[in-house]
Design a protein around this motif. Structure first.
Motif, PDB file in Angstrom:
ATOM      1  N   LEU A   1      -5.034  14.569 -11.009  1.00 12.36           N
ATOM      2  CA  LEU A   1      -4.404  15.776 -10.254  1.00 12.36           C
ATOM      3  C   LEU A   1      -3.497  15.424  -8.999  1.00 12.36           C
ATOM      4  CD1 LEU A   1      -5.909  18.680 -11.806  1.00 12.36           C
ATOM      5  CD2 LEU A   1      -3.807  17.818 -12.758  1.00 12.36           C
ATOM      6  N   ASP A   2      -4.704  14.685  -8.259  1.00  6.60           N
ATOM      7  CA  ASP A   2      -4.030  14.448  -6.803  1.00  6.60           C
ATOM      8  C   ASP A   2      -2.881  13.315  -6.711  1.00  6.60           C
ATOM      9  OD1 ASP A   2      -4.444  14.866  -4.024  1.00  6.60           O
ATOM     10  OD2 ASP A   2      -5.227  12.689  -3.984  1.00  6.60           O
ATOM     11  N   VAL A   3      -3.242  12.439  -7.599  1.00  4.97           N
ATOM     12  CA  VAL A   3      -2.430  11.362  -7.559  1.00  4.97           C
ATOM     13  C   VAL A   3      -0.736  11.626  -8.083  1.00  4.97           C
ATOM     14  CG1 VAL A   3      -1.715   9.063  -8.695  1.00  4.97           C
ATOM     15  CG2 VAL A   3      -4.110   9.383  -7.933  1.00  4.97           C
ATOM     16  N   LEU A   4      -0.747  12.575  -9.083  1.00  3.44           N
ATOM     17  CA  LEU A   4       0.231  12.995  -9.577  1.00  3.44           C
ATOM     18  C   LEU A   4       1.024  13.814  -8.636  1.00  3.44           C
ATOM     19  CD1 LEU A   4       1.724  12.697 -12.142  1.00  3.44           C
ATOM     20  CD2 LEU A   4       1.087  14.833 -13.155  1.00  3.44           C
TER      21      LEU A   4
ATOM     22  N   LEU B   1       1.771   4.899 -14.075  1.00  2.60           N
ATOM     23  CA  LEU B   1       1.082   6.189 -14.172  1.00  2.60           C
ATOM     24  C   LEU B   1       0.783   6.427 -15.607  1.00  2.60           C
ATOM     25  CD1 LEU B   1       3.031   8.433 -11.724  1.00  2.60           C
ATOM     26  CD2 LEU B   1       0.655   7.491 -11.293  1.00  2.60           C
ATOM     27  N   ASP B   2       1.560   5.911 -16.626  1.00  6.89           N
ATOM     28  CA  ASP B   2       1.594   6.169 -17.941  1.00  6.89           C
ATOM     29  C   ASP B   2      -0.059   5.418 -18.357  1.00  6.89           C
ATOM     30  OD1 ASP B   2       4.123   7.169 -17.892  1.00  6.89           O
ATOM     31  OD2 ASP B   2       5.002   5.456 -19.002  1.00  6.89           O
TER      32      ASP B   2
ATOM     33  N   LEU C   1      -6.656   1.371 -10.616  1.00  3.55           N
ATOM     34  CA  LEU C   1      -5.254   1.478 -10.823  1.00  3.55           C
ATOM     35  C   LEU C   1      -4.730   2.608  -9.873  1.00  3.55           C
ATOM     36  CD1 LEU C   1      -2.757   0.793 -11.943  1.00  3.55           C
ATOM     37  CD2 LEU C   1      -3.152   2.146 -14.044  1.00  3.55           C
ATOM     38  N   ALA C   2      -5.659   3.736 -10.021  1.00  6.58           N
ATOM     39  CA  ALA C   2      -5.278   4.968  -8.980  1.00  6.58           C
ATOM     40  C   ALA C   2      -5.192   4.337  -7.412  1.00  6.58           C
ATOM     41  CB  ALA C   2      -6.237   5.969  -9.079  1.00  6.58           C
ATOM     42  N   GLN C   3      -6.189   3.747  -7.009  1.00  3.28           N
ATOM     43  CA  GLN C   3      -6.150   3.192  -5.610  1.00  3.28           C
ATOM     44  C   GLN C   3      -4.955   2.464  -5.597  1.00  3.28           C
ATOM     45  OE1 GLN C   3      -8.752   4.088  -3.411  1.00  3.28           O
ATOM     46  NE2 GLN C   3      -7.127   3.608  -1.924  1.00  3.28           N
ATOM     47  N   LEU C   4      -4.566   1.580  -6.251  1.00  4.52           N
ATOM     48  CA  LEU C   4      -3.264   0.884  -6.008  1.00  4.52           C
ATOM     49  C   LEU C   4      -2.048   1.696  -6.018  1.00  4.52           C
ATOM     50  CD1 LEU C   4      -3.765  -2.072  -8.768  1.00  4.52           C
ATOM     51  CD2 LEU C   4      -3.644  -2.401  -6.099  1.00  4.52           C
ATOM     52  N   VAL C   5      -2.177   2.809  -6.970  1.00  7.99           N
ATOM     53  CA  VAL C   5      -0.801   3.768  -6.785  1.00  7.99           C
ATOM     54  C   VAL C   5      -0.885   4.451  -5.439  1.00  7.99           C
ATOM     55  CG1 VAL C   5       0.045   5.955  -7.794  1.00  7.99           C
ATOM     56  CG2 VAL C   5      -0.723   4.190  -9.278  1.00  7.99           C
ATOM     57  N   GLU C   6      -2.110   4.864  -5.151  1.00 10.59           N
ATOM     58  CA  GLU C   6      -2.249   5.693  -3.723  1.00 10.59           C
ATOM     59  C   GLU C   6      -1.731   4.919  -2.636  1.00 10.59           C
ATOM     60  OE1 GLU C   6      -5.838   9.014  -5.098  1.00 10.59           O
ATOM     61  OE2 GLU C   6      -6.221   6.802  -4.082  1.00 10.59           O
ATOM     62  N   ASP C   7      -1.950   3.423  -2.575  1.00 13.07           N
ATOM     63  CA  ASP C   7      -1.820   2.609  -1.376  1.00 13.07           C
ATOM     64  C   ASP C   7      -0.263   2.118  -1.516  1.00 13.07           C
ATOM     65  OD1 ASP C   7      -4.295   2.913  -0.834  1.00 13.07           O
ATOM     66  OD2 ASP C   7      -5.023   0.801  -1.542  1.00 13.07           O
TER      67      ASP C   7
ATOM     68  N   GLN D   1       1.469  -4.483  -7.770  1.00 14.60           N
ATOM     69  CA  GLN D   1       0.081  -4.678  -8.199  1.00 14.60           C
ATOM     70  C   GLN D   1      -0.169  -3.749  -9.257  1.00 14.60           C
ATOM     71  OE1 GLN D   1       1.165  -4.603  -4.958  1.00 14.60           O
ATOM     72  NE2 GLN D   1      -0.166  -6.016  -3.691  1.00 14.60           N
ATOM     73  N   ALA D   2       0.259  -2.291  -8.779  1.00 21.23           N
ATOM     74  CA  ALA D   2      -0.226  -1.393  -9.836  1.00 21.23           C
ATOM     75  C   ALA D   2       0.411  -1.507 -10.935  1.00 21.23           C
ATOM     76  CB  ALA D   2       0.192  -0.003  -9.301  1.00 21.23           C
TER      77      ALA D   2
END
Length: 507
Positions: free
Chosen positions: A407-410, A426-427, A468-474, A479-480
């Motif tokens: 929920l936080d990432v989205l 994200l998918d 994967l979440a860390q790559l998106v957040e960064d 890389q994600a």
């Protein structure tokens, strides 16, 4: 006979492609497919050819449907059936005539399964299910994406999982199911709005859940304040088959599931007695087992009749008897199960008992009234302890953290305006989340079955999710996307899933 009888079968396996082979892994899927799903559909086809309609209610979870539609799994299931035939052929050269007879039976069964996989199942499960539904033979149930235990999900994730699962069923089957199977018959009052908003008309609960709420199992009940109907399974009738000790499958003459021939894996023996070694077991006799099936069918029909008469006597109006099981019990665990089901449906109708689907029973008025439905499940203790008890408390805790991080990432990606287009990273992140939240991992750990496999699966999906979440957040988009591609090579159950909407995009 006043009232109606409903048979409900719940078909589910977690996502298995690429996650081991034996004893758990892909062969788990092939065994259930060839030994349960194929003979069950064959029995339903026979009933349909005889003119039977509204035979039973069949749930197939979205994650299982994805595996039964997957091209590689279809090819490998056919290979598995071919290897089964080869093992039987090898035993056909045995000097023992009883073993040769068993080999002949096994070879015929394997060849028949292979032929059905190539024809009836040649395009996967979805055409099979659509055909049975469109012919009026079965009602199909939907459910959440990858079988999460809904009472332990955050409200946003419970809503998301159910919407995603129903959208996937619509994508595969052409129409959106009105009824669902809530995984593990899990329920808590907070799910009422989730079910209502998803357009759910009815769902199955355990008898004890209804009794704890002040109701009885002889009718369905509207969840107070909604139009959603909870249908309880009747434990007295269900346990005639479900009970591992006293149920029909425990009969001494039925084929023993656990005892296998050393080199070919073929099951040669009857159960004989509980917990006896192979050297004390009798050879399996199909004729004796068939006679026992007829006996058990007659007993089952009498039990259903007695329940319906009792309900009518107590309530003064027609009652409802619902028997609900895991599909894999029939054929895989209980070799004679598919034959029992076909004979039972025929015998029930010959006895004047109305056999119905859940949707038809609800539509015909088998609803007693409103009920403030208490929390419950069909797990041990009829509570949530199988999925959040001491043995799996860490899994439950980690699952909550996974949900909150999603929920936080989205929310961050939406706030930054980065959701205008489909996001493969994200998918895949959402798919990985669904696999991590599967109820199967905690269930296996609590039951002490394949604990190492279950813990490893849960940990692998959690690790992939956080990576994967860390790559998106960064903000490391390239890389994600590459990491999402890597995960998708193995865990791509829902390729049409759009994480921005949380559901499958249906044309």
């Amino acid at each position: 006979m006043p009232g109606a009888f409903c048979l409900v079968l719940h078909s589910h396996l977690p996502w298995l492609p690429g996650h081991g082979v034996w004893p758990l892994g892909e062969e788990w899927l092939f065994q259930a497919w060839v030994e349960s799903y194929v003979p069950l559909v064959a029995e339903l086809d026979s009933l349909a050819a005889e003119g039977h309609r509204d035979v039973l209610t069949l749930g197939v979870t979205p994650v299982l449907a994805a595996q039964l539609d997957d091209p590689r799994m279809r090819r490998d299931a056919a290979t598995w059936a071919g290897l089964w035939a080869m093992r039987a052929r090898e035993m056909g050269f045995d000097r023992d005539p009883s073993r040769r007879a068993a080999a002949e039976r096994e070879y015929a069964a394997a060849s028949d399964a292979a032929a059905r996989l190539a024809t009836r199942w040649g395009a996967g499960a979805s055409p099979v299910l659509r055909g049975l539904r469109d012919a009026g033979v079965v009602e199909l149930l939907g459910g959440p994406s990858a079988h999460p235990f809904l009472p332990l999900l955050l409200p946003e994730l419970a809503h998301l999982a159910l919407q995603a699962g129903l959208a996937d069923s619509t994508w595969r089957l052409g129409t959106r199911p009105r009824g669902i199977w809530s995984p593990e018959c899990g329920w808590h009052p907070g799910l009422a709005a989730t079910f209502r908003d998803a357009g759910v008309g009815h769902f199955v609960v355990d008898e004890q859940t209804v009794r704890d709420s002040g109701g009885h199992p002889h009718a369905a009940w509207r969840v107070a304040g909604t139009d959603v109907v909870a249908v309880p399974r009747n434990l007295e009738v269900t346990n005639l088959i479900w009970s591992s000790r006293s149920g029909y499958p425990a009969s001494p003459v039925y084929r023993d599931f656990h005892a296998r021939e050393e080199f070919t894996g073929i099951r040669l023996w009857a159960i004989t007695e509980a917990d006896v070694t192979v050297d004390r077991k009798r050879a399996y006799d199909p004729a004796e087992a068939a006679h026992q099936v007829d006996h058990d069918v007659a007993h089952f029909v009498d039990a259903v009749r007695d329940q319906l008469l009792h309900a009518h006597e107590v309530r003064g109006e027609p009652g409802l008897v619902v028997a609900a099981y895991d599909t894999e019990l029939f054929g895989h665990w209980w070799h004679e199960g598919p034959a029992f089901l076909g004979k039972a449906i025929r015998a029930l109708r010959r006895a004047g008992i109305t056999v119905s689907t859940l949707e038809q029973a609800v539509g015909n008025g088998h609803v007693a009234g409103d009920l403030d439905l208490a929390p419950g499940s069909w797990g041990a203790g009829k509570d949530y302890s199988v999925w959040d008890g001491p043995a799996v408390r860490q899994i439950a805790h980690e699952n909550e953290w996974l949900q909150r991080r999603w929920l936080d990432v989205l929310a961050r990606e939406r706030a930054a305006g980065r959701l205008s287009n489909r996001r493969p990273d994200l998918d895949q992140l959402l798919q990985t989340l669904w696999h991590a939240l599967s109820s199967d991992w905690a269930f296996l750990v609590t039951r002490g079955q394949s604990v190492d496999y279950a813990r490893r699966r849960a940990e692998e999906h959690r690790r992939d999710f956080h990576l994967l979440a860390q790559l998106v957040e960064d903000g490391r988009r390239e890389q994600a996307v590459e990491e999402a591609r890597r995960q998708g090579l193995q865990d791509n159950a829902f390729p049409a899933l759009d994480a921005r909407l949380g559901v499958v995009s249906v044309p």
